[in-house]
Write a protein that holds these residues in place. Structure first.
Motif, mmCIF file in Angstrom:
data_model
loop_
_atom_site.group_PDB
_atom_site.id
_atom_site.type_symbol
_atom_site.label_atom_id
_atom_site.label_comp_id
_atom_site.label_asym_id
_atom_site.label_seq_id
_atom_site.Cartn_x
_atom_site.Cartn_y
_atom_site.Cartn_z
ATOM 1 N N ARG A 54 8.156 -2.438 -14.558
ATOM 2 C CA ARG A 54 8.024 -2.097 -15.972
ATOM 3 C C ARG A 54 8.927 -0.899 -16.254
ATOM 4 O O ARG A 54 8.908 0.093 -15.519
ATOM 5 N N THR A 55 9.708 -1.015 -17.306
ATOM 6 C CA THR A 55 10.587 0.091 -17.673
ATOM 7 C C THR A 55 10.773 0.076 -19.178
ATOM 8 O O THR A 55 10.144 -0.708 -19.896
ATOM 9 N N SER A 56 11.641 0.949 -19.671
ATOM 10 C CA SER A 56 11.883 1.058 -21.103
ATOM 11 C C SER A 56 13.361 1.308 -21.341
ATOM 12 O O SER A 56 13.980 2.133 -20.663
ATOM 13 N N LEU A 57 13.943 0.580 -22.295
ATOM 14 C CA LEU A 57 15.338 0.826 -22.661
ATOM 15 C C LEU A 57 15.475 2.142 -23.418
ATOM 16 O O LEU A 57 16.335 2.959 -23.120
ATOM 17 N N GLY A 58 14.599 2.354 -24.376
ATOM 18 C CA GLY A 58 14.668 3.578 -25.163
ATOM 19 C C GLY A 58 15.886 3.594 -26.074
ATOM 20 O O GLY A 58 16.737 2.702 -26.050
ATOM 21 N N LYS A 76 10.850 5.830 -3.092
ATOM 22 C CA LYS A 76 10.556 6.837 -4.115
ATOM 23 C C LYS A 76 11.198 6.476 -5.452
ATOM 24 O O LYS A 76 10.596 6.643 -6.517
ATOM 25 N N ALA A 77 12.433 5.972 -5.399
ATOM 26 C CA ALA A 77 13.164 5.651 -6.630
ATOM 27 C C ALA A 77 12.481 4.557 -7.441
ATOM 28 O O ALA A 77 12.594 4.512 -8.670
ATOM 29 N N LEU A 78 11.777 3.648 -6.747
ATOM 30 C CA LEU A 78 11.199 2.486 -7.425
ATOM 31 C C LEU A 78 9.684 2.553 -7.569
ATOM 32 O O LEU A 78 9.089 1.680 -8.208
ATOM 33 N N ALA A 79 9.052 3.562 -6.991
ATOM 34 C CA ALA A 79 7.584 3.622 -6.993
ATOM 35 C C ALA A 79 7.018 3.627 -8.416
ATOM 36 O O ALA A 79 6.078 2.882 -8.723
ATOM 37 N N GLU A 80 7.590 4.440 -9.302
ATOM 38 C CA GLU A 80 7.033 4.536 -10.659
ATOM 39 C C GLU A 80 7.229 3.242 -11.466
ATOM 40 O O GLU A 80 6.260 2.702 -12.011
#
Length: 321
Positions: free
Chosen positions: A176-180, A277-281
């Protein structure tokens, strides 16, 4: 089976070309484009939590063009039926037979726009196809083909007339991410090209090539110490005081697959703790169910993941090669 240096170099070069290609259309959002292709090459799906007008449709269309694939858009509304997504069987009077009319889910990249506006029954129509890559209508199972990526969006601001995505469905999204909104420089570039016709991007790789890239990512070396690190992160989310339900085993598998793809996309045939770490969130945050009191106090899932990473000691980089 290990990934060779030649495979790693080809994967990295192709991945970079794909991202560069899409970035011609989705300006100033390189990291998000990298995450989107990581989801595709990890054989997962992407959830974009974003306000309208940030380029979600352009992202999905450009990705489809880049892999010589097909892309469709489904506008989810309260009156959308499951058959409108998967397809329906229609009786043909001339032939005296039932013919299956494919729904928009039969594409390589499917943009499910404002997915939380559809009823839970329609949302559940996506569960089988997202997990299994197949659709069952009237007792007959049909494959949707490969590659297959669902890019779903939901508006985090406007909640009137929406249905919250069930945890079982959220868990099926790899990232899950956001373009913003774009930054100032990217906004100026967008405005400069506003009078030009809609830009088409060239194809970089065939769908079969995407399958080959996914096979390479699957074979990336993962040291037992890194596996232990992933397991400890996941277990820590379940023990966090602000969390009512932590990350599932599916979430741990998703982080493992995504880390492998991320590693080889950055020129390594092995996973490091920094990849995790880079992908955990983006991989884990949407899988957490926070305690209501913690939510009331303003605690976010992203903050919980950040604290878990601080508290969980990673293995030495030198020991994981």
């Amino acid at each position: 089976m290990t990934v060779t240096a030649e495979q790693t170099a080809w994967f990295q070069e192709t991945f970079t070309s794909l991202v560069d290609n899409v970035e011609q259309v989705v300006l100033g959002k390189r990291h998000v484009v990298e995450l989107a292709f990581t989801a595709m090459l990890s054989e997962g799906h992407l959830l974009l939590e974003d306000v309208p007008g940030t380029g979600k449709t352009s992202l999905a269309r450009a990705m489809g063009q880049s892999v010589q694939g097909t892309s469709t858009r489904i506008q989810f509304t309260p009156d959308l039926l499951p058959g409108d997504v998967t397809g329906i069987t229609v009786y043909d009077q001339r032939s005296g037979q039932f013919d299956f009319h494919q729904g928009p889910i039969f594409a390589n990249i499917v943009l499910a726009d404002e997915i939380n506006r559809a009823s839970p029954k329609t949302q559940s129509a996506l569960l089988e196809v997202m997990e299994e890559g197949q659709v069952t209508v009237d007792g007959i199972t049909r494959r949707v083909g490969v590659p297959f990526l669902v890019v779903a969006t939901q508006n985090p601001v406007e909640q009137a007339g929406t249905y919250r995505l069930p945890e079982a469905q959220l868990d099926r999204f790899l990232l899950r991410t956001s373009l913003g909104y774009p930054d100032h420089a990217a906004t100026v570039r967008i405005l400069e090209g506003s009078g030009a016709p809609r830009r088409e991007v060239s194809s970089i790789i065939s769908p079969q090539g995407v399958v080959g890239m996914a096979d390479i990512a699957r074979d990336v070396y993962l040291n037992p110490l890194v596996l232990d690190y992933i397991a400890r992160i996941v277990e820590a989310t379940r023990l966090a005081s602000q969390v009512r339900m932590g990350v599932s085993v599916r979430g741990a598998l998703a982080l493992t697959k995504a880390a492998k793809t991320w590693a080889v996309a950055h020129g390594r045939g092995y996973v490091t703790p920094d990849d995790v770490k880079a992908l955990a969130e983006p991989v884990l945050a949407h899988r957490l169910i926070l305690d209501p009191e913690a939510e009331f106090d303003g605690v976010t899932a992203q903050a919980v993941i950040g604290q878990v990473l601080l508290d969980t000691v990673p293995p030495s980089q030198r020991d994981t090669v």
